[in-house]
Enzyme design. Structure first.
Site, PDB file in Angstrom:
ATOM      1  N   GLU A  38       0.865  -0.984   0.008  1.00 43.98           N
ATOM      2  CA  GLU A  38       0.145  -0.078  -0.024  1.00 43.98           C
ATOM      3  C   GLU A  38       0.845   1.297   0.068  1.00 43.98           C
ATOM      4  O   GLU A  38       1.729   1.529   0.804  1.00 43.98           O
ATOM      5  CB  GLU A  38      -0.936  -0.037   1.351  1.00 43.98           C
ATOM      6  CG  GLU A  38      -1.760   1.189   1.692  1.00 43.98           C
ATOM      7  CD  GLU A  38      -2.664   1.149   2.657  1.00 43.98           C
ATOM      8  OE1 GLU A  38      -2.502   0.075   3.417  1.00 43.98           O
ATOM      9  OE2 GLU A  38      -3.073   2.112   3.056  1.00 43.98           O
ATOM     10  N   GLU A  85      -2.992  10.842   2.729  1.00 42.18           N
ATOM     11  CA  GLU A  85      -4.339  10.870   3.335  1.00 42.18           C
ATOM     12  C   GLU A  85      -4.122  12.141   4.137  1.00 42.18           C
ATOM     13  O   GLU A  85      -2.999  12.731   4.372  1.00 42.18           O
ATOM     14  CB  GLU A  85      -4.164   9.594   4.480  1.00 42.18           C
ATOM     15  CG  GLU A  85      -4.738   8.406   3.801  1.00 42.18           C
ATOM     16  CD  GLU A  85      -5.138   7.381   5.091  1.00 42.18           C
ATOM     17  OE1 GLU A  85      -6.302   7.112   4.976  1.00 42.18           O
ATOM     18  OE2 GLU A  85      -4.530   6.969   5.794  1.00 42.18           O
TER      19      GLU A  85
END
Ligand SMILES: *[C@@H]1O[C@H](CO)[C@@H](O)[C@H](O)[C@H]1NC(C)=O
Ligand SMILES: *[C@@H]1O[C@H](CO)[C@@H](O)[C@H](O)[C@H]1NC(C)=O
Ligand SMILES: *[C@@H]1O[C@H](CO)[C@@H](O)[C@H](O)[C@H]1NC(C)=O
Ligand SMILES: *[C@@H]1O[C@H](CO)[C@@H](O)[C@H](O)[C@H]1NC(C)=O
Ligand SMILES: *[C@@H]1O[C@H](CO)[C@@H](O)[C@H](O)[C@H]1NC(C)=O
Ligand SMILES: *[C@@H]1O[C@H](CO)[C@@H](O)[C@H](O)[C@H]1NC(C)=O
Ligand SMILES: *[C@@H]1O[C@H](CO)[C@@H](O)[C@H](O)[C@H]1NC(C)=O
Ligand SMILES: *[C@@H]1O[C@H](CO)[C@@H](O)[C@H](O)[C@H]1NC(C)=O
Ligand SMILES: *[C@@H]1O[C@H](CO)[C@@H](O)[C@H](O)[C@H]1NC(C)=O
Ligand SMILES: *[C@@H]1O[C@H](CO)[C@@H](O)[C@H](O)[C@H]1NC(C)=O
Length: 378
Positions: free
Chosen positions: A170, A174
């Protein structure tokens, strides 16, 4: 005109028959695919997010659509998705694996097009929908992806733009909660939560990320990972920087989908550290929420994807998909490029979908790796 695409609000299993799958309990032969939500099944369970490690075998999942030019003759491509309408976005429960027909699956929640002339799609968070997520139908195994978007500005409401592989490699951008001049970059290897130090970094944005569009880039290549804001590199990580004590690179390598989402971190089922990371509890009586008719939203203007490539991959004459072969000697799952189709058994698609739609929501986004990220800030 607003076109509201609603997904099932309920994330509760509607079938008691779905078998769960995990590291110690792989799926059986009759329902061989372990969905990203951790349940065994067939059909769409075998599509995007299907975890080969927890499935019946490493090849149980349907091959993953390759990052590829629409002209098909060229492996490299650079495509911009502009969100002028929803015609290329499909409810993930209805998708059959044909990435030529759709660019994104809507995995949860609801979207609507704000402005078809400039191309703006809003992802909605309501008090009951658990958030909204779009995933690309195609995978990238390395590549440069840029999202032009406006973030949340509300405490507890997280905006995310990530790459996520089926075995939980990943790479993240964010934006947690209320600080609209901060973005956080992060990366994970095989869902490994045993790092001794955090991989997260906080980066400054030149002006309000809620009111202004900015370009956020993940440049994930075989030997180096770079994060940029508005074209300026703010972070660079070399694969060789990630070696564990025994020399294994804890670096994302497996084919990944690109995902865009809004999700609720500031809720009372989250860990206290998660709530704090996200800027506090969500205020569902916020005037922005009520004035909008009962939702918070983030806005995506475009997503640009340039395929990268792996030096260790042979490209067949008609490349169509990524397929897992097994682990290398360091225990890292390996995928190769194949000419195998990504479309579910065409003759049986209708009946498979009919069976599956009853159990697809047997899981929630909270169980996905979106939640993994938070552990590092908790
Ligand atoms: C998406 O699929 C789910 C499950 O089949 C269904 O409940 C929902 O109505 C669908 N949404 C749309 C817009 O088709
Ligand atoms: C793994 O799946 C098995 C079989 O469904 C279940 O009994 C077990 O509780 C699961 N383990 C974990 C850690 O979730
Ligand atoms: C996949 O979608 C494309 C574009 O809509 C279509 O032309 C093609 O026939 C589809 N393939 C299959 C096997 O359904
Ligand atoms: C869409 O955006 C254009 C350009 O900013 C603007 O002129 C137009 O009024 C917008 N349309 C709507 C429906 O908001
Ligand atoms: C918001 O983030 C910026 C950039 O990381 C930081 O300088 C600032 O202190 C943060 N503001 C608050 C109120 O935490
Ligand atoms: C915000 O920052 C972007 C990127 O640096 C810039 O293009 C834009 O003009 C700025 N907007 C305002 C209102 O300052
Ligand atoms: C969480 O909040 C909901 C709604 O505000 C409330 O009904 C529920 O009791 C709360 N749960 C806990 C564990 O505090
Ligand atoms: C190259 O790919 C093959 C086949 O997938 C795999 O067995 C091998 O470990 C890979 N080598 C490296 C250096 O990644
Ligand atoms: C492959 O590697 C993964 C991740 O390290 C591990 O969970 C899995 O058990 C391995 N599978 C095999 C067959 O060795
Ligand atoms: C894939 O390539 C092999 C070897 O060239 C060929 O025999 C096979 O027919 C191809 N399969 C498809 C689906 O194109």
């Amino acid at each position: 005109m607003l076109y509201l695409l609603l997904l099932a609000a309920s994330l509760v299993p509607t079938s008691v028959f779905a078998q769960s799958c995990n590291a110690t309990s792989l799926c059986g032969a009759s329902a061989p695919c372990c969905s990203e939500y951790g349940f065994c099944g067939t059909g769409t369970y075998c599509l995007g997010g299907c975890n080969p490690i927890y499935s019946h075998s490493m090849t149980s999942c349907e091959p993953s659509p390759i990052c590829q030019d629409k002209t098909a003759s060229s492996f490299a491509f650079d495509i911009q998705y502009t969100f002028k309408d929803d015609s290329r976005i499909i409810n993930s429960t209805l998708y059959n694996g044909n990435a030529s027909a759709y660019d994104f699956t809507l995995d949860n929640g609801a979207i609507y097009n704000l402005n078809s002339s400039i191309g703006e799609v809003a992802l909605l968070l309501t008090q009951t929908n658990g958030g909204t997520r779009l995933s690309t139908t195609r995978y990238i195994q390395y590549g440069k992806v840029t999202a032009r978007l406006k973030t949340s500005k509300w405490a507890g409401v997280v905006t995310a733009f990530i790459t996520m592989s089926d075995v939980k490699d990943e790479v993240d951008w964010e934006w947690p909660g209320a600080n609209t001049t901060q973005a956080q970059s992060n990366f994970f290897w095989l869902g490994n939560v045993d790092y001794t130090s955090t991989n997260g970094q906080k980066d400054s944005i030149s002006n309000d990320s809620y009111s202004n569009y900015h370009d956020y880039t993940i440049n994930w290549q075989e030997n180096q990972l770079e994060f940029s804001i508005d074209g300026v590199v703010v972070r660079s990580v070399k694969k060789t920087d990630t070696l564990d004590p025994s020399g294994v690179p804890e670096y994302p390598t497996t084919p990944a989908r690109v995902q865009l989402s809004i999700w609720p971190a500031g809720i009372n089922t989250s860990a206290p550290g998660t709530v704090q990371w996200a800027g506090g509890m969500i205020d569902w009586s916020d005037p922005d929420y009520t004035a909008a008719g009962g939702h918070f939203a983030v806005v995506i203007n475009s997503l640009t994807v340039q395929c990268g490539s792996s030096s260790n991959t042979t490209v067949p004459n008609t490349p169509r998909s990524y397929v897992y072969s097994g682990n290398n000697t360091q225990g890292v799952p390996q995928a190769y490029i194949s000419n195998a189709t990504t479309i579910l058994n065409s003759g049986a698609v209708a009946s498979r979908l009919a069976v599956k739609s009853t159990t697809l929501w047997a899981g929630s986004l909270a169980a996905s790796a979106l939640a993994l990220t938070m552990l590092f800030f908790a």
